[in-house]
Design a protein around this motif. Structure first.
Motif, PDB file in Angstrom:
ATOM      1  N   GLU A 253       0.769  -1.252  -0.044  1.00  0.00           N
ATOM      2  CA  GLU A 253       0.268  -0.139   0.151  1.00  0.00           C
ATOM      3  C   GLU A 253       0.898   1.246  -0.181  1.00  0.00           C
ATOM      4  O   GLU A 253       0.432   2.275  -0.530  1.00  0.00           O
ATOM      5  N   ALA A 257       0.769   4.181  -2.856  1.00  0.00           N
ATOM      6  CA  ALA A 257       0.557   5.507  -2.720  1.00  0.00           C
ATOM      7  C   ALA A 257       1.658   6.215  -3.370  1.00  0.00           C
ATOM      8  O   ALA A 257       1.389   7.250  -4.036  1.00  0.00           O
ATOM      9  N   GLU A 260       0.878   6.119  -7.274  1.00  0.00           N
ATOM     10  CA  GLU A 260      -0.364   7.067  -7.443  1.00  0.00           C
ATOM     11  C   GLU A 260      -0.209   8.362  -7.664  1.00  0.00           C
ATOM     12  O   GLU A 260      -0.584   9.200  -8.340  1.00  0.00           O
TER      13      GLU A 260
END
Length: 871
Positions: A253, A257, A260
């Motif tokens: 994750e 992040a 993104e």
């Protein structure tokens, strides 16, 4: 910088508010430069085999020695090893002499150790070594990704600009670094990737961009080549998010992040430094970063692109004039036959180098094996800085002729010189430098040349003429720069971005009044500070940038059972390179005063080393003894140690003695961030600390370090078989007078001894011995040397080894203003929830100059908040 000599011999230094690189801001090293201009330990006169000689005799010795080697063994038997501390004019004539007149490319630079991988990455991608951005771009980027860079400590002015942009515009900062650093503390996201996995991470980003419609197909199709091959290689290497996270040791994750953020932000700068470059895969790491910018079209635009940020004042200038073994001046490759011919015609030289010479590590291997029989080392200290440094030391011991031109006379390298030549230092030099954003600046002298010191360019020209070579009749640095500018335009015709042809006929007045300007300046003298490649035209013959297909590979030297840890080397906040200059400043030594190794708390238990104790680090190449630090900033399996300490400041703390000579196959840059080591306790019977007002000879004990303070010199000590500590104390302090105002305390049961002596009620020296490393707070002891008159309470505190209530400031946090941890903590407690670095700075001034201590102030605030919450 603006420097002003004062009547008392001191120098006041402040930042130049008109300079675009720093706009008046200075880091603590720059602020303290005035502390380093004294002549103690300066090399002031030429010497040959330890005897002072005239300049004529020294020049003749060098010229005859080099010429004799060339005549008897061929031109490949001689070499120059130069430095980013040289000015461009110095660099230019050194390159001209070796490549154009000796006729071989046996000249390399210590910049090989710090940014040659970045150079190779740019050349593979763009066709030329071109940094495509300026510092202003950092302020307008919406996302800055810092890779392998503790920017807060190594480039604090850059970090100030980034944090100011975040406060005013809301930009984001991501840090990719295996360690937790002062920089990661202030980042929006820290990815502690496993060492050596950078290519995996950016290959994963390349795949992510392709799979999420974030590839700028128009840019890729029109302005690049090799896209499909690069994407296929990234996918073949396991480019999925989950697999990439696993290989990099990251939470999926957290990696998502970052991907993104990169995808959603049009203006992204990826700034990278030693953590990328100093690797056996450094060039691939640089190209993995560049690939992502090419794929997404984040290049050639304001606030977007790959930005190599380097440290030496003139690493870029050296690149411009051919400081590396694989280039000629003006960014002309040695394998470019028409380019070689053009340079030879321009120089009117009898020959020209046509084959690449030995890169830094290989150069010293050739010296060690006897292939190179004469070496001239300029403005650098390879016995400390190169990997496998003990072999480098052996190489110089074996070499028939070692010439060293330097500022300081007491370096580890100068000890092996047959000829020592005194060079000018900062404040005395006259010439130009180019920083890492292509901006050329003037460095003007404001101090007279001390002793018989001379400019490096002049020394080189004197030797060249003594060897019988024409073309070295320069009388001023202006004349050298003008020839450099003319060559940059010669036979160029747009082939090379480096071009300062607009200054080909620069006058002495224009040179003296030079204002900072970035190349290229081909026809006009207007600075080119805007982004490069805005037109999509790159420097390969077809005008296209190149993607590089990359297969990830881990470091070539994994840990073993014998050497189970990985040594990661780096810098501390306030010192520079091998401390030959910064070690002269008490201010710069107040923050971190001794060599250390930092290890994860769990590993410390595993290897039976404790915080505050001494430990020995060993590799297959050498060893060192340092103080242990423990915590969670360093991941398990890693040891971090700084590079700075040398024989002038420590008995056994040269990191270069441990680092392996593995190099990147393309750039030749050493793997300085990844050496397998073992760590074990260092057996000592006693520990000590000694402070004296006067500098003393190196102590005759098993282990020691020395550091200069504001009004004292501090020695850390460890030994075996203590004997009579009172006798040892007087011997170390150099006190033979039995009538001196001497105080001492001993506790035979606890094996503790303390002694001090005063002159006219001022502290002259003190020493503390203990069977354990449980010694008094050094910062408190240091401040006692500023006390003009001791009273009885102070005498009692000296013997008790404890500060009078309220007198102990604790370890220094802010070197600029000498603020310790204790007053910062007290201020944080008093402010409570309102405590911020800015508010504390208003009261104590800490953090208000260079800002490099701000992350540490934030840590102190956080510690106090936890203590308050826990009651």
């Amino acid at each position: 910088m603006l420097a002003t000599p004062l009547k008392d011999g001191e120098v006041a230094v402040r930042g130049d508010p008109a300079h675009p690189a720093n706009r008046g801001k200075l880091c603590v090293k720059g602020s303290a430069l005035g502390d380093t201009t004294g002549l103690e330990d300066r090399l002031l006169h030429p010497t040959v085999r330890g005897e002072r000689v005239s300049w004529d005799a020294a020049i003749a010795t060098v010229a005859e020695g080099f010429q004799r080697c060339i005549d008897e063994h061929g031109p490949d038997s001689v070499a120059f090893y130069v430095s980013g501390q040289l000015l461009t004019e110095d660099y230019y004539v050194a390159n001209k002499l070796m490549k154009g007149y000796v006729g071989v490319a046996n000249i390399d630079t210590n910049s090989r150790l710090c940014m040659s991988s970045a150079v190779a990455g740019y050349k593979r991608a763009f066709g030329e070594d071109v940094v495509p951005l300026s510092y202003e771009d950092l302020e307008i980027a919406d996302l800055v990704v810092l890779v392998g860079s503790n920017t807060a400590w190594c480039h604090p002015i850059i970090l100030q600009r980034l944090t100011a942009a975040r406060e005013s515009r809301g930009s984001k900062m991501v840090v990719l670094d295996p360690r937790r650093t002062a920089t990661s503390d202030v980042a929006d996201l820290h990815l502690p990737l496993l060492p050596g996995t950078d290519v995996h991470l950016f290959n994963g980003l390349l795949v992510w961009l392709a799979e999420h419609g974030a590839v700028d197909r128009r840019f890729v199709d029109t302005h690049t080549a090799g896209w499909e091959e690069a994407l296929d290689a990234a996918r073949a290497g396991g480019g999925s998010l989950v697999e990439t996270a696993r290989v990099c040791g990251l939470e999926a994750e957290a990696l998502r992040a970052f991907y993104e953020m990169f995808t959603a932000t049009p203006s992204v700068i990826t700034a990278y430094s030693m953590g990328v470059n100093q690797s056996s895969a450094g060039t691939d790491k640089a190209n993995a970063i560049i690939n992502c910018h090419l794929a997404s079209g984040r290049i050639g635009k304001p606030g977007a692109g790959p930005f190599s940020i380097t440290g030496q004042p003139n690493a870029m200038g050296g690149r411009e004039v051919g400081g590396f073994v694989h280039t000629l001046a003006s960014h002309i490759d040695l394998n470019d036959a028409p380019g070689r011919k053009a340079v030879q015609e321009f120089w009117n030289s009898p020959r020209i180098a046509s084959e690449q010479g030995p890169k830094a590590v290989e150069m010293f291997e050739r010296i060690h094996s006897g292939q190179i029989k004469a070496v001239w080392i300029m403005a650098t200290n390879p016995v400390v800085s190169l990997p496998d440094a003990d072999k480098v030391r052996e190489a110089l011991q074996r070499c028939p002729l070692v010439v060293v031109s330097d500022v300081m006379g007491n370096t580890d390298t100068s000890a092996f010189a047959h000829v020592l030549l005194p060079a000018l230092a900062w404040g005395e030099k006259d010439g130009t430098v180019t920083n890492s954003e292509r901006t050329i600046s003037r460095q003007r002298p404001f101090l007279p040349a001390p002793g018989e010191a001379r400019a490096d360019w002049r020394i080189i020209c004197d030797v060249a003429r003594a060897m019988g070579h024409p073309g070295f009749d320069f009388q001023t640095p202006h004349e050298v720069f003008r020839e450099h500018a003319q060559l940059s335009a010669h036979a160029n015709d747009g082939k090379r971005a480096f071009n300062i042809g607009a200054w080909s006929w620069i006058t002495p007045e224009e040179y003296e009044n030079w204002q900072p300007a970035a190349w290229p300046m081909t026809r006009t003298r207007e600075t080119a500070r805007g982004p490069m490649f805005a037109d999509g035209k790159f420097m390969h013959p077809d005008g296209r940038a190149r993607f590089v297909a990359l297969t990830p590979r881990l470091p070539r030297n994994p840990p073993t059972r014998q050497y189970p840890l990985v040594l990661n080397t780096g810098r501390v906040r306030d010192h520079w390179h091998t401390m030959t200059r910064t070690g002269k400043s008490g201010k710069l030594s107040s923050h971190i005063a001794e060599p250390f190794a930092e290890i994860n708390t769990e590993d410390a238990l595993r290897f039976a080393v404790r915080a505050g104790d001494l430990a020995q680090l060993r590799s297959a190449h050498g060893s060192m003894v340092v103080r242990v630090r423990t915590g969670s900033d360093v991941p398990s399996g890693m040891v971090f140690a700084p590079i700075h300490w040398n024989r002038a400041f420590a008995s056994d703390a040269r990191v270069g003695a441990l680092t392996n000579p593995v190099v990147d196959p393309i750039s030749g840059e050493p793997e300085l961030k990844h050496t397998p080591v073992a760590m074990e306790p260092y057996a000592a019977d006693w520990y000590g600390v000694m402070l004296t007002r006067a500098s003393l000879p190196p102590p005759d004990v098993a282990w020691w370090t020395r550091v200069k303070g504001e009004q004292f010199v501090r020695y850390e000590l460890a030994g075996r078989e203590a004997g009579d500590w009172a006798v040892l104390a007087r011997k170390l302090l150099g006190v033979n007078d039995l009538e001196v105002d001497w105080m001492e305390y001993r506790d035979a049961g606890r094996k503790v001894y303390r002694a001090a002596y005063l002159v006219d009620d001022r502290l002259e020296g003190c020493v503390y011995f203990d069977a354990r490393p449980a010694l008094p707070e050094r910062a408190w002891l240091s401040r006692l040397f500023a006390v003009s008159r001791f009273n009885e309470a102070m005498r009692g505190a000296l013997m008790a080894g404890r500060a009078i209530e309220g007198a102990d400031q604790g370890p220094t946090i802010c070197s600029c203003f000498g603020v310790g941890k204790n007053p910062i903590a007290a201020c944080a407690r008093a402010l409570g929830a309102a405590a911020t670095p800015a508010e504390i700075g208003k009261k104590l001034k800490c953090g208000t100059n260079c800002g490099s201590c701000v992350p540490e102030i934030q840590r102190v605030i956080a510690e106090q908040a936890v203590k308050t919450a826990n009651g």
